[in-house]
Design a protein around this motif. Sequence first.
Motif: not given
Length: 323
Positions: A120, A204-205, A208, A251, A255
Amino acid sequence: MKKEAVLPMGKYILKRILIAIPTLIGITIIDYAIMCMAGNPLEMLQGARISQAAIEAQKAALGLDQPFYIQYFVWLSNLLQGNMGYSVKTYQSVSAMIGSHLGPTLLLMGVSLIVSLLMAVPAGIYSAIHQYSKGDYTVVTLSFFGSSIPGFFLSLLLVYLFTVKLGWLPSGGMTTLGSSGGAADIAAHMVMPVIVLSVSMAGTNIRYIRSAVLEILQQDYLRTARAKGLGRRRVVNQHALRNAMVPIVTVIGMEIPVLFGGAVIVEQLFSWPGLGLMTMSAIMSRDYPVIMGVCLLSAVVVLAGNLITDILYAVVNPTIQYQ
């Protein structure tokens, strides 16, 4: 306007711990109430071979004949003495059961977190630096795909591909039955569970981190640095990435609850001998002491993760002060 006092790190940690205690108590009350509403665990034993008198005697022995609030305060009193209770199903100590299953879960979560960040962080930074390029569109598309695909479907797909068709990887467990269970064997069993957990988190990250880095790249001091003739690589490496560490730390903190929730499903699908598999077994048998122990541990880990995240903010950005 009155300025708030800046606290030393030690006092800030103590303050956060004192705030977390009522939160933990509230979580345990809600969890215990929900479990009591779900029914009595001894109802699972009813049948032709077990008399109602035996069930009533067992209920009295376990204290399940008492009102909800009395059961809760008995459990809380035992917890404060270091006793998390005993499993209704196996009669083992809950603390011993959690201790035996905690290691595999931490191993799976730790490796999955590292792998997801390795995917990520570089992808999110690359996508932000090359905004609106083909590479940016490719990374964003893959991130949407990774966050959208259901974990159970990806698990079944990986098992079909790497176990059924190719025969490269084992489909479940932590070690091969009858083997010594070395590092290579454990690593082979971890590949597919780690892929399932890390792909979902990374998807998802990436978006972001991309948004956070794009916001930093638009700051005035970076425009000034570029106007002075500094190259893009130097501006990004020396100025942007340092400030981008704050959202990256965020982040990591986000998690922790995601990993705990995802591990329950993944461990069940791959028969991974961790807390998730134990929790599903306890839920199916209404093993209240085990469920309460896992819920308490999960709450402590999440609150501790948030505290560590706050501390890391000041490490990566010294201008942040504790209040």
